[in-house]
Design an enzyme around this catalytic site. Structure first.
Site, PDB file in Angstrom:
ATOM      1  N   ASP A 118     -16.950  -4.220  38.502  1.00  0.00           N
ATOM      2  CA  ASP A 118     -17.980  -3.463  39.208  1.00  0.00           C
ATOM      3  C   ASP A 118     -18.670  -4.376  40.214  1.00  0.00           C
ATOM      4  O   ASP A 118     -18.033  -5.266  40.781  1.00  0.00           O
ATOM      5  CB  ASP A 118     -18.974  -2.876  38.190  1.00  0.00           C
ATOM      6  N   HIS A 145     -25.631  -1.471  40.267  1.00  0.00           N
ATOM      7  CA  HIS A 145     -24.717  -0.496  39.674  1.00  0.00           C
ATOM      8  C   HIS A 145     -23.983  -1.048  38.461  1.00  0.00           C
ATOM      9  O   HIS A 145     -23.923  -0.417  37.398  1.00  0.00           O
ATOM     10  CB  HIS A 145     -23.717  -0.033  40.735  1.00  0.00           C
ATOM     11  N   SER A 159     -19.273   7.438  37.637  1.00  0.00           N
ATOM     12  CA  SER A 159     -19.354   6.021  37.270  1.00  0.00           C
ATOM     13  C   SER A 159     -19.972   5.848  35.896  1.00  0.00           C
ATOM     14  O   SER A 159     -19.479   5.075  35.064  1.00  0.00           O
ATOM     15  CB  SER A 159     -20.212   5.263  38.290  1.00  0.00           C
TER      16      SER A 159
END
Length: 461
Positions: free
Chosen positions: A95, A126, A342
């Site tokens: 990520d 994130h 996600s």
């Protein structure tokens, strides 16, 4: 009258199934046997330059991320923890990096493909949010990750704050080529470091008629899933704006009943989600609302395997102080609620870690089968919207499947390629379609003949 009859006949023929797929019609990708997995050594694939300030996730005013969200409640984690908390599992987070802290203390450095760091940094927020969903630690509030006893491996593979110093040609294809190369290396690196669950929540979408070379990526995915026995979980993709760093994808048409031999409608795909489309090696995850319904932004496709909560998420901030967060700043620095496939992928990766811990004798293919076989099915067959259905953590840990008479506790079996589902016997349905088509053609021809006969009997004006 004659023209109308033949127009009706032509329309009938099309509906009956004589359909020509577009020139770019695709099918499930095939791993090139001659392709070799790339080196997994971390480091920038191309010189990168920071173009924007880092983002820090935070708390939306008037909210409390410490209160259990409906998404977390949906999985009934306290009941699941009676059987497993993810002990002994290493989950790779490919990520934007992971920022360790009090709520994320068990994070190993896996390297960086953006800069020359160890991967324990997160300029976007994130990756840390996804990591918190997978294995965030419980505190004096209601939040906890799915598998708090698991360890995490942070591999920084992308950042929206960085871009290549030089670029040429089509910018979309250039970025996609870079993303695919980085992802291939990151997956190999994660597998070589011993991760048995690999979470990929950053995806690349391309039009089906404008693809890039993915031979190395296919080899890397097969290497991790088969040779290294890793469960690879990926986000399906988002078709609209959401609290995610991945670019927006285009939607795909759903099942086309005029093509019974292609029930998942591969031939109708117009937008491809990478790496989700690499079936059967990747478990692709769609998003659900807090009520368990498909999220409007969740990208449909024939690769979707399962669905999990993906809206109004709370997790761990990349501030580094252990604070929780439920928002990421948008372009105007306003905190936006966390929603996206996600985060749904993070929940599935967490449950995969629980299953691998409880059933160490299962190989990667069997773990995926257990997750999908115990999902709440919205339909009798897998759909392009939610796959096998909604993730059920407790069922995945407790159900005894027909093929597992010993409860999955048998010694590990040799790992083989995930089986490609056998073609479904569609003979009865094909016969029905053929009969309907023939009847339609006969009716059309009869109508045309009658029209011609009437035309001949009518006086000429």
């Amino acid at each position: 009258m004659i023209r109308a009859a033949f127009a009706c006949l032509a329309a009938t023929v099309v509906v009956a199934g004589w359909w020509t797929p577009p020139a770019w019609a695709i099918g499930p990708p095939v791993v090139d046997a001659a392709a070799q997995p790339p080196s997994g050594d971390p480091g920038p694939v191309a010189p990168m330059e920071q173009r924007g300030a880092c983002s820090v996730s935070g708390v939306i005013p008037g909210t409390d991320p410490g209160v259990p969200t409906p998404s977390q409640t949906m999985l009934n984690l306290p009941a699941a923890w009676q059987f497993s908390r993810g002990e002994g599992q290493l989950v790779a987070i490919i990520d934007t990096g992971v920022q360790p802290g009090p709520r994320l203390p068990n994070v190993d450095a896996g390297g960086d493909f953006v800069e020359s760091t160890d991967g324990l940094t997160d300029c976007d927020g994130h990756g840390t949010l996804v990591a918190g969903i997978v294995a965030g630690q419980p505190g004096n509030d209601g939040f906890s990750g799915v598998a708090p006893a698991a360890r995490l491996l942070s591999i920084r593979a992308m950042s929206t704050k960085f871009s290549p110093r030089t670029s040429g040609g089509d910018p979309q294809l250039a970025q996609a080529t870079l993303d695919v190369a980085v992802l291939a290396g990151a997956i190999v690196h994660a597998a070589d470091l011993g991760a048995k669950v690999i979470n990929v929540s950053t995806i690349t979408c391309l039009p089906a008629d404008r693809m890039v070379d993915q031979a190395a990526l296919g080899a890397a995915i097969r290497y991790a899933a088969v040779d290294k026995d890793a469960v690879i979980v990926a986000a399906a993709g988002n078709t609209g704006a959401s609290g995610s760093v991945s670019a927006s994808c285009d939607s795909n048409p759903l099942t086309d009943l005029s093509r019974p031999d292609d029930p998942r409608n591969w031939a109708g795909v117009t937008s491809v989600s990478i790496p989700s489309w690499w079936q059967p090696y990747v478990l692709s995850v769609a998003s659900l609302t807090s009520a368990g319904q498909p999220s409007k932004f969740s990208m449909p496709g024939p690769w979707v395997g399962i669905a999990a909560p993906g809206e109004n998420i709370a997790s761990v901030s990349n501030s580094g102080d252990g604070a929780l967060a439920n928002g990421l700043p948008d372009a105007h620095q306003k905190l936006v609620a966390l929603s996206g496939t996600s985060y749904a992928a993070g929940y599935v990766s967490g449950v995969a870690a629980l299953v691998r811990s409880r059933y160490p004798g299962l190989n990667a293919t069997e773990v995926v089968r257990r997750l999908t076989a115990t999902a709440h099915r919205g339909a009798r067959e897998s759909s392009n919207i939610v796959g096998a259905g909604n993730l059920d953590a407790v069922a995945a840990l407790t159900w005894q499947l027909p093929a597992e008479p010993g409860g999955g506790a048998a010694p590990a079996k040799p790992v083989a390629d995930p089986p490609v589902p056998a073609p479904k016997d569609t003979t009865p349905r094909n016969v029905a379609f053929a009969g309907a088509a023939a009847l339609s053609v006969l009716v059309g021809l009869t109508a045309a003949t009658v029209a011609i006969a009437r035309r001949r009997r009518e006086p000429t004006e």
